[in-house]
Scaffold this motif. Structure first.
Motif, mmCIF file in Angstrom:
data_model
loop_
_atom_site.group_PDB
_atom_site.id
_atom_site.type_symbol
_atom_site.label_atom_id
_atom_site.label_comp_id
_atom_site.label_asym_id
_atom_site.label_seq_id
_atom_site.Cartn_x
_atom_site.Cartn_y
_atom_site.Cartn_z
ATOM 1 N N ILE A 21 0.626 -1.321 0.213
ATOM 2 C CA ILE A 21 -0.013 0.002 0.139
ATOM 3 C C ILE A 21 0.852 1.315 -0.089
ATOM 4 O O ILE A 21 0.498 2.297 -0.908
ATOM 5 C CB ILE A 21 -0.837 -0.063 1.279
ATOM 6 N N LEU A 22 1.855 1.397 0.910
ATOM 7 C CA LEU A 22 2.661 2.405 1.021
ATOM 8 C C LEU A 22 3.540 2.674 -0.549
ATOM 9 O O LEU A 22 3.577 3.871 -0.752
ATOM 10 C CB LEU A 22 3.825 2.322 2.093
ATOM 11 N N LEU A 23 4.011 1.514 -0.983
ATOM 12 C CA LEU A 23 4.624 1.817 -2.431
ATOM 13 C C LEU A 23 3.542 2.404 -3.444
ATOM 14 O O LEU A 23 4.066 2.961 -4.318
ATOM 15 C CB LEU A 23 5.248 0.292 -2.808
ATOM 16 N N SER A 24 2.511 1.753 -3.333
ATOM 17 C CA SER A 24 1.376 2.295 -4.613
ATOM 18 C C SER A 24 1.112 3.595 -4.030
ATOM 19 O O SER A 24 1.231 4.525 -5.220
ATOM 20 C CB SER A 24 0.176 1.354 -4.318
ATOM 21 N N ILE A 25 0.988 4.193 -2.811
ATOM 22 C CA ILE A 25 0.637 5.641 -2.625
ATOM 23 C C ILE A 25 1.869 6.450 -3.013
ATOM 24 O O ILE A 25 1.785 7.310 -3.653
ATOM 25 C CB ILE A 25 0.508 5.808 -1.168
ATOM 26 N N VAL A 26 3.222 6.020 -2.722
ATOM 27 C CA VAL A 26 4.378 6.985 -3.007
ATOM 28 C C VAL A 26 4.445 7.055 -4.512
ATOM 29 O O VAL A 26 4.932 7.907 -4.989
ATOM 30 C CB VAL A 26 5.595 6.273 -2.157
ATOM 31 N N ALA A 27 4.468 6.010 -5.287
ATOM 32 C CA ALA A 27 4.678 5.842 -6.575
ATOM 33 C C ALA A 27 3.516 6.500 -7.424
ATOM 34 O O ALA A 27 4.000 7.244 -8.490
ATOM 35 C CB ALA A 27 4.610 4.415 -6.772
ATOM 36 N N PHE A 28 2.300 6.544 -6.827
ATOM 37 C CA PHE A 28 1.188 7.128 -7.445
ATOM 38 C C PHE A 28 1.391 8.721 -7.300
ATOM 39 O O PHE A 28 1.401 9.457 -8.317
ATOM 40 C CB PHE A 28 -0.030 6.782 -7.046
ATOM 41 N N ALA A 29 1.841 9.062 -6.151
ATOM 42 C CA ALA A 29 1.924 10.557 -5.739
ATOM 43 C C ALA A 29 3.327 11.006 -6.808
ATOM 44 O O ALA A 29 3.219 12.127 -7.295
ATOM 45 C CB ALA A 29 2.266 10.949 -4.295
ATOM 46 N N GLY A 30 4.332 10.344 -6.759
ATOM 47 C CA GLY A 30 5.436 10.864 -7.320
ATOM 48 C C GLY A 30 5.178 10.688 -9.228
ATOM 49 O O GLY A 30 5.546 11.581 -9.608
ATOM 50 N N GLY A 31 4.344 9.705 -9.393
ATOM 51 C CA GLY A 31 4.005 9.727 -10.942
ATOM 52 C C GLY A 31 3.043 10.865 -11.081
ATOM 53 O O GLY A 31 3.149 11.442 -12.579
ATOM 54 N N THR A 32 2.259 11.498 -10.114
ATOM 55 C CA THR A 32 1.271 12.313 -10.412
ATOM 56 C C THR A 32 2.067 13.789 -10.675
ATOM 57 O O THR A 32 1.842 14.397 -11.596
ATOM 58 C CB THR A 32 0.371 12.447 -9.396
ATOM 59 N N ILE A 33 3.084 13.964 -9.932
ATOM 60 C CA ILE A 33 3.940 15.282 -9.939
ATOM 61 C C ILE A 33 4.728 14.881 -11.325
ATOM 62 O O ILE A 33 4.656 16.177 -12.019
ATOM 63 C CB ILE A 33 4.984 15.114 -8.723
ATOM 64 N N ALA A 34 5.456 14.040 -11.386
ATOM 65 C CA ALA A 34 6.033 13.956 -12.570
ATOM 66 C C ALA A 34 5.551 13.927 -14.038
ATOM 67 O O ALA A 34 5.636 14.481 -14.963
ATOM 68 C CB ALA A 34 6.953 12.620 -12.499
ATOM 69 N N GLY A 35 4.294 13.191 -13.871
ATOM 70 C CA GLY A 35 3.215 13.087 -14.812
ATOM 71 C C GLY A 35 3.035 14.312 -15.425
ATOM 72 O O GLY A 35 2.707 14.599 -16.457
ATOM 73 N N LEU A 36 2.448 15.233 -14.389
ATOM 74 C CA LEU A 36 2.029 16.743 -14.611
ATOM 75 C C LEU A 36 3.212 17.407 -15.469
ATOM 76 O O LEU A 36 2.810 18.108 -16.399
ATOM 77 C CB LEU A 36 1.813 17.364 -13.499
ATOM 78 N N ALA A 37 4.578 17.108 -15.077
ATOM 79 C CA ALA A 37 5.509 17.835 -15.860
ATOM 80 C C ALA A 37 5.577 17.450 -17.187
ATOM 81 O O ALA A 37 5.867 18.211 -18.101
ATOM 82 C CB ALA A 37 6.810 17.691 -15.069
ATOM 83 N N ILE A 38 5.606 16.069 -17.229
ATOM 84 C CA ILE A 38 5.665 15.547 -18.736
ATOM 85 C C ILE A 38 4.406 15.976 -19.485
ATOM 86 O O ILE A 38 4.518 16.146 -20.625
ATOM 87 C CB ILE A 38 5.704 13.893 -18.522
ATOM 88 N N LEU A 39 3.407 16.075 -18.915
ATOM 89 C CA LEU A 39 2.067 16.520 -19.653
ATOM 90 C C LEU A 39 2.411 17.893 -20.171
ATOM 91 O O LEU A 39 1.910 18.165 -21.500
ATOM 92 C CB LEU A 39 0.795 16.504 -18.823
ATOM 93 N N LEU A 40 2.913 18.967 -19.376
ATOM 94 C CA LEU A 40 3.054 20.115 -19.774
ATOM 95 C C LEU A 40 3.990 20.164 -21.113
ATOM 96 O O LEU A 40 3.935 21.013 -21.874
ATOM 97 C CB LEU A 40 3.724 21.179 -18.594
ATOM 98 N N LEU A 41 5.142 19.494 -20.990
ATOM 99 C CA LEU A 41 6.089 19.357 -22.228
ATOM 100 C C LEU A 41 5.422 18.678 -23.435
ATOM 101 O O LEU A 41 5.439 19.157 -24.455
ATOM 102 C CB LEU A 41 7.284 18.460 -21.950
ATOM 103 N N ARG A 42 4.426 17.702 -23.114
ATOM 104 C CA ARG A 42 3.701 16.810 -24.182
ATOM 105 C C ARG A 42 2.943 17.794 -24.905
ATOM 106 O O ARG A 42 2.624 17.756 -26.171
ATOM 107 C CB ARG A 42 2.893 15.811 -23.754
ATOM 108 N N ILE A 43 2.162 18.946 -24.334
ATOM 109 C CA ILE A 43 1.414 19.805 -25.039
ATOM 110 C C ILE A 43 2.140 21.329 -25.156
ATOM 111 O O ILE A 43 1.284 22.275 -25.571
ATOM 112 C CB ILE A 43 0.033 19.999 -24.194
ATOM 113 N N SER A 44 3.200 21.444 -25.011
ATOM 114 C CA SER A 44 4.031 22.660 -25.158
ATOM 115 C C SER A 44 3.874 23.104 -26.619
ATOM 116 O O SER A 44 3.613 22.121 -27.565
ATOM 117 C CB SER A 44 5.480 22.226 -24.800
ATOM 118 N N LYS A 45 3.937 24.395 -26.859
ATOM 119 C CA LYS A 45 3.820 25.084 -28.208
ATOM 120 C C LYS A 45 5.224 24.605 -28.871
ATOM 121 O O LYS A 45 5.384 24.855 -29.935
ATOM 122 C CB LYS A 45 3.630 26.572 -27.951
ATOM 123 N N ARG A 46 6.156 24.441 -28.084
ATOM 124 C CA ARG A 46 7.608 24.082 -28.770
ATOM 125 C C ARG A 46 7.800 22.761 -29.104
ATOM 126 O O ARG A 46 7.551 21.776 -28.358
ATOM 127 C CB ARG A 46 8.579 24.367 -27.787
#
Length: 216
Positions: A21-46
């Motif tokens: 459970i702890l591993l799932s929570i930490v990985a999901f939280a980390g994936g959410t933060i990193a995923g948001l950063a990747i999303l911003l790059l994925r929809i960037s105008k550059r």
């Protein structure tokens, strides 16, 4: 053979489930933060930023998670970076989760009509302000169901970390089974624990899907 009562087996498995459970929570939280950063790059105008994010997503979606864990746990020490099983498990699942979540959310962003962007521009909002106030909130609402659905997959994927020595539910169950030779009891309880963890989330995913259909 060591004598274990049913309650001894269950208690030890529940203790191990805490790490799952702890591993799932930490990985999901980390994936959410990193995923948001990747999303911003994925929809960037550059274009080059979009392409870099596309390659990142393709790398982690196109290779087995087990191989990613192996490279982190066995490969990094060869480069001089000593890494523990917990760190490798968190890092591997976080990187994998970030790629999948970024792609899920990108689908939500692209499903929005272009008029949403035009409305923000007409109000004189900066690009990032449009994302923060208009685009991302709507995209996250649209993609709630697949996001929760991915969390279910992430919980089940934690089982792979047993291969690199992380003491989660599956690795503990293997040790107990080797000591008791009661596979039906041990693995039956493991399956039941995973079911208890995942089924409520699966049902919640269905509810979110129905809400999305009704709203349309």
């Amino acid at each position: 053979m060591i004598e274990f009562t049913f309650w001894d087996i269950l208690r030890n498995l529940l203790l191990a489930a805490r790490w799952t459970i702890l591993l799932s929570i930490v990985a999901f939280a980390g994936g959410t933060i990193a995923g948001l950063a990747i999303l911003l790059l994925r929809i960037s105008k550059r274009r080059w930023l979009r392409r870099a994010a596309e390659y990142y997503i393709g790398l982690f979606q196109g290779t087995p998670l087990l191989m990613q864990l192996f490279l982190l746990f066995f490969g990094l020490p060869l480069l001089g970076f000593r890494i523990e099983a917990w760190t490798a498990a968190v890092l591997g699942l976080t990187l994998c989760a970030s790629a999948f979540l970024a792609e899920i959310w990108r689908g939500g962003v692209q499903s929005l009509p272009s008029g949403q962007w035009d409305a923000g521009s007409s109000l004189g909002l900066h690009y990032f302000t449009q994302l923060r106030l208009i685009i991302l909130p709507q995209a996250f609402v649209i993609t709630r169901a697949p996001t929760v659905g991915f969390l279910v997959q992430l919980i089940k994927s934690t089982a792979l970390t047993s291969i690199i020595g992380f003491e989660e539910l599956v690795r503990t169950s293997n040790a107990i089974n080797n000591a008791t030779f009661e596979p039906f009891t041990v693995y039956g309880l493991v399956a039941l624990i995973y079911f208890v963890l995942c089924y409520p989330l699966t049902r919640y995913t269905k509810i979110l899907e129905l809400r999305a259909v009704n709203q349309h």
